[in-house]
Design an enzyme around this catalytic site. Sequence first.
Site, PDB file in Angstrom:
ATOM      1  N   GLY A  88       0.803  -1.225   0.000  1.00  0.00           N
ATOM      2  CA  GLY A  88       0.000   0.000   0.000  1.00  0.00           C
ATOM      3  C   GLY A  88       0.831   1.268   0.000  1.00  0.00           C
ATOM      4  O   GLY A  88       0.543   2.217  -0.734  1.00  0.00           O
ATOM      5  N   SER A 135      -3.534  -3.725  -1.066  1.00  0.00           N
ATOM      6  CA  SER A 135      -2.451  -4.439  -0.390  1.00  0.00           C
ATOM      7  C   SER A 135      -2.878  -5.850  -0.036  1.00  0.00           C
ATOM      8  O   SER A 135      -3.966  -6.065   0.505  1.00  0.00           O
ATOM      9  CB  SER A 135      -2.068  -3.666   0.879  1.00  0.00           C
ATOM     10  OG  SER A 135      -1.090  -4.377   1.607  1.00  0.00           O
ATOM     11  N   GLY A 136      -2.021  -6.824  -0.332  1.00  0.00           N
ATOM     12  CA  GLY A 136      -2.367  -8.235  -0.171  1.00  0.00           C
ATOM     13  C   GLY A 136      -2.659  -8.684   1.244  1.00  0.00           C
ATOM     14  O   GLY A 136      -3.545  -9.498   1.476  1.00  0.00           O
ATOM     15  N   HIS A 137      -1.921  -8.143   2.221  1.00  0.00           N
ATOM     16  CA  HIS A 137      -2.040  -8.706   3.569  1.00  0.00           C
ATOM     17  C   HIS A 137      -3.296  -8.263   4.308  1.00  0.00           C
ATOM     18  O   HIS A 137      -3.544  -8.690   5.426  1.00  0.00           O
ATOM     19  CB  HIS A 137      -0.771  -8.421   4.394  1.00  0.00           C
ATOM     20  CG  HIS A 137      -0.651  -7.027   4.909  1.00  0.00           C
ATOM     21  ND1 HIS A 137      -0.826  -6.707   6.241  1.00  0.00           N
ATOM     22  CD2 HIS A 137      -0.365  -5.866   4.287  1.00  0.00           C
ATOM     23  CE1 HIS A 137      -0.633  -5.405   6.409  1.00  0.00           C
ATOM     24  NE2 HIS A 137      -0.358  -4.873   5.247  1.00  0.00           N
ATOM     25  N   CYS A 171       0.405   1.106  12.139  1.00  0.00           N
ATOM     26  CA  CYS A 171       1.618   1.801  11.709  1.00  0.00           C
ATOM     27  C   CYS A 171       2.019   2.885  12.690  1.00  0.00           C
ATOM     28  O   CYS A 171       3.155   3.325  12.701  1.00  0.00           O
ATOM     29  CB  CYS A 171       1.409   2.417  10.335  1.00  0.00           C
ATOM     30  SG  CYS A 171       0.705   1.244   9.186  1.00  0.00           S
TER      31      CYS A 171
END
Length: 402
Positions: A71, A199-201, A325
């Site tokens: 991302g 974003s994949g996760h 984050c």
Amino acid sequence: MKRIYFDHSATTPVDPEVAKLMMEYMLDKFGNPSSIHAYGREARKAVEEAREKVAALIGANANEIFFTSGGTESDNLAIKGVAYANRKKGNHIITSAIEHHAVLHTCEYLEKQGYVVTYLPVDEYGMVRVEDLKKAITDKTILISIMFANNEVGTIQPIKEIGQIAREKGIYFHTDAVQAAGNYPIDVKEYNIDLLTLSGHKFHGPKGIGALYIRRGVRIEAIQHGGGHERNMRAGTENVPGIVGLGKAAEIAKNEMAQKMAHIQRLRDKLIRETMAKIPHVKLNGHPTQRMPGNANFSFHYVEGESLLLNLDLKGIAASSGSACTSGSLDPSHVLLAMGLSHEVAHGSLRISLGRGNTEEEVDYFLTVMPEIIERLRSMSPLYGKQPAAMSSNPCSHCHHH
């Protein structure tokens, strides 16, 4: 002790089918997609099939999907890439005050280079007002970047209206859809989206892989240079296991979307309803209905978020007080402050984000331990129970902005 994972907005477990497929492309089908021998061709074919699956998830064409490391990189490429390629046309960018730091810090970086950025405020539900957007547009505006859904409070933005306005004015529209893609239906054509970050996760794919959708014809410059991979948009040997994993995760997400959303939303509604009923002085943050199916964000008055998380963790429950984050930082959430919450109340916030693996039993367990934890923490608070009767109806009237 049973461990319960209620932090799916931070990351999700990799689907076993995804992991199995990735393993194949690490051990047996390990070729470099740029090599012309059989190993390379096998890897190239897998990358292109994954591209089609990611495109299908958001209603795009395969040649509009560019693989990135996630991302943050996609946001950087979208915003800087469009800013640099269109600087002759204008230097004005519009975004919102509640974006992810990958967007905010990229915009702040561009401000140092002479770009002008408008940060739109949000209403009490964390939603951008379309009127504010219209007023902010100038003849120098080249990009509007508004997230699809907020990562902390789950509010879904009026993306369709924003896309419509951007298209009418000939301004590029980027949306950071990291929280939404794979978890909520998206059609880039219907919404007039020019660039989209995913974003994949966040939907049971691996970490360190994402994609940027760039509508055909968008003027954009690469920000990473080298061997011209990803059709000159992002140099570097492709992360084949990651890409293949992302493709598989996208395919599964698309197939399971409707049933997954219904399951998660039912659990979330119960969790919100009963938390509000069992615990006094609590506020639900975010929009009551226009929100991600798995998101519940509360502010508990007279409670400090950090101690809340530690106490839940001791009971085996993993949650968060905002975005993963920034959770290492002690500043209150920029999202909650932008929504008008005071520092004190913003500090007592808790984000529960449910996923497809969560069960009703887990929600029930949360609902039994939560009131005890809140009661115990409040009994230690110097503010709780000390306010005069006149103030108790508004648990927050003692709060003030610093």
